[in-house]
Design an enzyme around this catalytic site. Structure first.
Site, short mmCIF file in Angstrom:
data_model
loop_
_atom_site.label_atom_id
_atom_site.label_comp_id
_atom_site.label_asym_id
_atom_site.label_seq_id
_atom_site.Cartn_x
_atom_site.Cartn_y
_atom_site.Cartn_z
N ILE A 469 -37.86 5.85 -38.77
CA ILE A 469 -37.48 7.26 -38.95
C ILE A 469 -36.28 7.42 -39.88
O ILE A 469 -35.83 8.54 -40.15
CB ILE A 469 -37.17 7.93 -37.60
CG1 ILE A 469 -36.06 7.16 -36.86
CG2 ILE A 469 -38.41 8.03 -36.74
CD1 ILE A 469 -35.63 7.84 -35.56
N SER A 473 -27.89 1.39 -45.86
CA SER A 473 -27.42 0.08 -46.32
C SER A 473 -27.33 -0.92 -45.18
O SER A 473 -27.41 -2.13 -45.39
CB SER A 473 -26.05 0.24 -46.97
OG SER A 473 -25.11 0.76 -46.04
N ASP A 588 -17.34 10.82 -41.62
CA ASP A 588 -18.62 10.95 -42.34
C ASP A 588 -19.41 12.14 -41.80
O ASP A 588 -20.62 12.05 -41.62
CB ASP A 588 -19.42 9.65 -42.21
CG ASP A 588 -20.59 9.59 -43.19
OD1 ASP A 588 -20.57 10.34 -44.19
OD2 ASP A 588 -21.51 8.78 -42.98
#
EC number: 2.7.11.1
Length: 835
Positions: A469, A473, A588
Site C-alpha cells: 500500500i 526509501s 515531517d
C-alpha cells in the site's frame, strides 16, 4: 613539536592523582571492613565491655577473622579508657596491626573517639606509627575530617608535616578533601604550605583543582603564604588547575594583582591556563583570564601546534566560546599552527559537526592543509580537514564538506568539485565510519530490545502480509494481519547509507511510537526486532488512506465541516505530541502523513523523522528532515537548532491545503517552494473564501518568526469554535476549490462516531460542486444587477455569463488571488500582492 593526532587527553599528573584518589578510597574501604563485625559477635562484645565482671573473664588472646585484638575491639564496640589501660597492662600491644593494616589508635581516630585516643597515647601507643599506605593516625583523622581527633593528636605531638606513601602530608589531604576546619588547625600547628607531593604538587595545587576557594585563601594568608606560582613536575601552576576544571571564583581570586600570578605561564606541553580552559570548554574562566590578563595567551601555541582558539575547536561543544575568542580579533579563523592545521581541522577531527558548520559559515577555508610532523622532511603528506574527518570516520562531516556551498559559490560543491581536491577520492561511509555505525546500531538495537515492553515484541511469523500500500526509501508498506487485527506493516531494508541508516531510523521510530497513546495519533501494535533483515513496524491500518491521496489523486471535495473535523483532529494529535513529558517534534507533518478513517476523522502518522525534543542537540541536523514543500523556513535555512514551532508552520500549510484542496505552491518543485517561503517570505494565497478566524490562524501559523506562531492548544480551541459555529459562517466562507456549505447539523463533531461519520462517503464531484456554487453566485448577481430573468438559466448559459476560476493542467482550481508576500514577524499580519 608534538603530533596533534597523538595528543593525550590525560597527563602523567592526572594518572598519578587518579591512583592517589583510588588509594584513599581503598583505605576507607579497609577501615570500614575492620568495623564490620557479625551481629552476634558484636552483641557479645558489647556485653563484655559493658560489664566489669564479664570483662574480667574475657580471653585476652581473642581475635576476630580480620585479626582484631581486644584492644582494637575496645575502640570499636564502646569500650572505656579503663579497658584500654587494663588491656595494655595485661600485655596487649598497641602496635599490633589488623589484617587490613591498622592499629587500635588508627581505629579510635577513625571513630573520632577523643577519650580512647587520649587513653591509648597515655598508655604508650606510638602516635607516629604507620599503617596501610604509610598512613599515620593524623593522616586518617584528616581523611575522615575529624577535627577533634586531629586536635588531640596534634596536642600530643603528632608530626604535622609527615608524608604518607604518596608523599602527601595531612595538609595535602585536607586540601584535597576540602576539610576547611582541619586545614585551619593544621596551619595553626605549623603545617608547611609549600611541601611537595610525589609529582611536585602542593596543597594549593590540590585546592585549586578541587575548587575549594576558602582553603586556597587560608593557604595564601600572610602567616602561610603559599607560592602562587609553584610548579609541579609538569610545570603546572595552581592557575592551570582551576582554569582547567572551571573554578571561576578561584581563577578570579588568583588573578588579583597583589598576588603576582603569572597568567601566561606554560606547562611542559606548552599550555597556558587559557589553553586548558578552552580544551575543557570553560567559557566563563576563559573570559575572566582575557578580561583581567589580556590577550597574550591567545597567540601562544602549545607543542601540538594549537592556540587557545584551536583548543576551543578541539573541545567543540561551546560555539559561544569559539565566537568569543574570534571576537578578540587576535587570531584569524584560518590561523594555521606550525603543522598547518586550523581550528576547522581540529573540529573535523573530533566530529563536532555544529562547530564545523559555524566555522564554514564564518569564513573558515576548507582548502588549507596540515602536514604530518611524524614524517621525514623529504615526505609530504598534506591533508585537508576533509581527510581528517574521513580518517576518524566522521562521515556526516565529510558529506557536509563535500557539498558545502560557500557564500561566494554560485553552486554547492559536489564530490567531483570539492575545492580541497580530495573530495572525488573520498566516499562515505569511511572504513572507520562504517564500523562506528555498525557498532552504534547494534548497541541501539540491544537497548531497544531491553527497553521495549514485551507485548510490543513481534515475530515475523505472527504477521500475514497482503498487498503493498506504499513505499519509501526505507522499504515498503504492506496491508496485513497480526494478532487478529488488520494492520499496516512498515518493512525496513537493513542497509546503511552514509551515517544515516535505516536501522537508526527504525530504532528512533519504535522508541517514539511505543510511548504514544492518543486517538488522533496512529496506534502502535508492535515491532520485529530480532534481525535487521526482518525489521518491521506494525501499526493500526487506517482504511481511508492519506489526506494527500484524497485531495490530489482522487480529487475528492469535502464540505467545510469535514475539513474542520480533519484539521481539529490533526491539531489535537500534534498538541498531544508537544505536551508529553518528553515532547516530540514530528518534523515531517504533511498531507502524506495524515491518514483518514472512513468516518472522516484523522490521525497523525509516520514518525520516521521525529525526535524527542531534548535529543535535537545531539542529532546531526545538517540533513533537512521531512518534505521540503511543507518545511518551516528555520529548518530549511539553518538546518540546526529549531523548536516544536517548526511543526506549527507545517500544520498551517496543511490547514491551507485542507481548506483549498490544492498543493502548496503546486507550480514549483519542493525545493523551490521551500526557498520561496524561506528567502522571499512567500506564502500561499489566502482567498476571500477562507473564513476570517481561520485566515488569522493561518497568518500566525506560518509566521516567519517561530515565537510568533500559536501553540497547538490555541489552534484546537479556535478551530473547535469554528466547528461549533459553522452555520454562522456565510456561504462565501466555502473555499476556492468549491466546497459546499455544511449540512444543517450544528453539533460540534469532537468525538469520533458523531454526526460526521458519513461525510467522506458523501463527497460530491467537482462538477456538481462548481455547478452549485456558480448557481448560487448567479442568483446573487441577478438580484443585485437585474441582468438576468428570474426564471433561471441553463448550465451552459451560466457558464457563459459567469467567469469561472480557471482550472490548471493538474485539474486544480486556481485561486483568483495571486501569491502573496509574507513579511517578517515585525509585521506578521500584513500582505502585499506579488505583482
Amino acid at each position: 613539536m608534538g603530533n596533534y593526532k597523538s595528543r593525550p587527553t590525560q597527563t602523567c599528573t592526572d594518572e598519578w592523582k587518579k591512583k592517589v584518589s583510588e588509594s584513599y578510597v581503598i583505605t576507607i574501604e579497609r577501615l570500614e571492613d575492620d568495623l564490620q563485625i557479625k551481629e552476634k559477635e558484636l552483641t557479645e562484645l558489647r556485653n563484655i565491655f559493658g560489664s566489669d565482671e564479664a570483662f574480667s573473664k574475657v580471653n585476652l588472646n581473642y581475635r576476630t577473622e580480620n585479626g582484631l585484638s581486644l584492644l582494637h575491639l575496645c575502640c570499636i564496640c564502646g569500650g572505656k579508657k579503663s579497658h584500654i589501660r587494663t588491656l595494655m597492662l595485661k600485655g596487649l600491644r598497641p602496635s599490633r596491626l589488623t589484617r587490613n593494616g591498622f592499629t587500635a589508635l588508627h581505629l579510635a581516630v577513625y571513630k573520632d573517639n577523643a577519650e580512647l585516643i587520649t587513653s591509648l597515647l597515655h598508655s604508650g601507643a606510638d602516635i607516629q606509627q604507620v599503617g596501610y599506605g604509610g598512613l599515620t593516625a593524623l593522616h586518617i583523622a584528616t581523611i575522615a575530617g575529624h577535627l577533634e581527633a586531629a586536635d588531640v593528636l596534634l596536642q600530643h605531638g603528632a608530626n604535622v608535616n609527615i608524608q604518607d606513601a604518596v608523599f602527601f602530608t595531612p595538609l595535602h589531604i585536607a586540601a584535597y578533601y576540602g576539610h576547611e576546619q582541619v586545614t585551619r588547625l593544621l596551619l595553626k600547628f605549623g603545617a608547611d604550605v609549600n611541601v611537595s607531593g610525589e609529582v611536585g604538587d602542593r596543597p594549593l595545587h590540590l585546592a585549586s583543582a578541587k575548587g575549594f576557594l576558602n582553603i586556597a585563601k587560608l593557604l595564601m594568608e600572610e602567616g602561610s603564604k603559599a607560592d602562587v606560582n609553584a610548579q609541579d613536575n609538569e610545570d603546572h601552576v595552581p592557575l592551570h588547575f582551576c582554569s582547567r576544571f572551571g573554578h571561576h571564583d578561584i581563577v578570579k581570586y588568583l588573578l588579583q594583582s597583589d598576588l603576582e600570578v603569572q597568567p601566561h605561564v606554560v606547562n611542559i606541553y606548552g599550555d597556558t591556563p587559557l589553553h586548558l580552559a578552552c580544551y575543557n570548554g570553560k567559557f566563563e574562566v576563559a573570559k575572566e583570564i582575557i578580561q583581567i590578563s589580556g590577550t597574550e595567551s591567545l597567540t601562544k601555541e602549545n607543542i601540538f601546534s594549537e592556540t587557545a582558539f584551536h583548543s576551543a575547536c578541539t573541545y567543540g561543544k561551546s560555539i559561544d566560546l569559539v565566537k568569543f575568542l574570534l571576537d578578540q580579533n587576535v587570531i584569524n579563523i584560518n590561523h594555521q599552527g606550525r603543522d598547518g592545521h586550523t581550528g576547522l581541522h581540529s573540529a573535523c577531527y573530533h566530529g563536532h559537526i555544529r562547530l564545523v558548520q559555524f566555522l564554514l559559515d564564518n569564513g573558515a577555508d576548507m582548502n588549507l592543509v596540515a602536514c604530518d610532523p611524524s614524517r621525514s622532511s623529504g615526505e609530504k603528506d598534506e591533508q585537508t580537514c576533509l581527510m581528517w574527518a574521513y580518517e576518524k570516520g566522521h562521515d556526516a562531516i565529510v558529506t557536509l564538506l563535500k557539498h558545502y556551498k560557500r557564500p561566494q559559490d554560485e553552486l554547492p560543491c559536489n564530490e567531483y568539485s570539492q575545492p580541497g581536491g580530495d573530495g572525488s577520492y573520498v566516499s562515505v561511509p569511511s572504513p572507520l565510519g562504517k564500523i562506528k555505525s555498525m557498532t552504534k546500531e547494534k548497541a541501539d538495537i540491544l537497548l531497544l530490545r531491553a527497553g521495549l515492553p514485551s507485548h510490543f515484541h513481534l515475530q515475523l511469523s505472527e504477521i500475514e502480509f497482503h498487498e503493498i500500500i506504499g513505499s519509501g526509501s526505507f522499504g515498503k508498506v504492506y496491508k496485513g494481519r497480526c494478532r487478529n487485527k488488520i494492520v499496516a506493516i512498515k518493512r525496513y531494508r537493513a542497509n546503511t547509507y552514509c551515517s544515516k541508516s535505516d536501522v537508526d531510523m527504525f530504532c528512533r521510530e519504535v522508541s517514539i511510537l511505543c510511548q504514544l497513546n492518543h486517538p488522533c495519533v496512529i496506534q502502535f501494535v508492535g515491532a520485529c526486532l530480532n534481525d535487521p533483515s526482518q525489521f518491521a513496524i506494525v501499526t493500526q491500518y487506517i482504511s481511508g488512506g492519506s489526506l494527500f491521496s484524497l485531495l490530489h489523486e482522487q480529487k475528492r471535495i469535502l464540505d467545510l465541516q469535514s475539513k474542520l473535523i480533519i484539521a481539529v483532529d490533526v491539531a489535537k494529535g500534534m498538541e498531544y505530541l508537544h505536551n508529553l513529558t518528553q515532547p516530540i517534534i514530528h518534523r515531517d507533518l504533511n498531507s502524506h502523513n495524515i491518514l483518514l478513517y472512513e468516518d472522516g476523522h484523522a490521525v497523525v502518522a509516520d514518525f520516521g523523522e521525529s525526535r524527542f525534543l531534548q535529543s535535537l542537540d545531539e542529532d546531526n541536523m545538517t540533513k533537512q528532515p521531512g518534505n521540503l514543500r511543507w518545511m518551516a523556513p528555520e529548518v530549511f535555512t539553518q538546518c540546526t537548532r529549531y523548536t516544536i514551532k517548526a511543526d506549527v508552520f507545517s500544520y498551517a500549510l496543511c490547514l491551507w491545503e485542507i481548506l483549498t484542496g490544492e498543493i502548496p505552491f503546486a507550480h514549483l518543485k519542493p525545493a523551490a517552494a521551500a526557498a520561496d517561503m524561506a528567502y522571499h517570505h512567500i506564502r500561499p494565497p489566502i482567498g476571500y473564501s477562507i473564513p476570517k478566524p481561520i485566515s488569522s490562524l493561518l497568518i500566525r501559523g506560518w509566521n516567519a518568526c517561530p515565537e510568533g506562531r500559536p501553540e497547538f492548544s490555541e489552534v484546537v480551541m479556535k478551530l473547535e469554535e469554528c466547528l461549533c459555529n459553522i452555520e454562522l459562517m456565510s456561504p462565501a466562507s466555502s473555499n476556492s476549490s468549491g466546497s459546499l456549505s455544511p449540512s444543517s447539523s450544528s453539533d460540534c463533531l469532537v468525538n469520533r462516531g458523531g454526526p460526521g461519520r458519513s461525510h467522506v462517503a458523501a463527497l460530491r464531484s467537482r462538477f456538481e460542486l462548481e455547478y452549485a456554487l456558480n448557481a448560487r453566485s448567479y442568483a446573487a448577481l441577478s438580484q443585485s444587477a437585474g441582468q438576468y430573468s428570474s426564471q433561471g438559466l441553463s448550465l451552459e448559459e451560466m457558464k457563459r455569463s459567469l467567469q469561472y476560476t480557471p482550472i490548471d493542467k493538474y485539474g486544480y482550481v486556481s485561486d483568483p488571488m495571486s501569491s502573496m508576500h509574507f513579511h517578517s514577524c515585525r509585521n506578521s499580519s500584513s500582505f502585499e500582492d506579488s505583482s
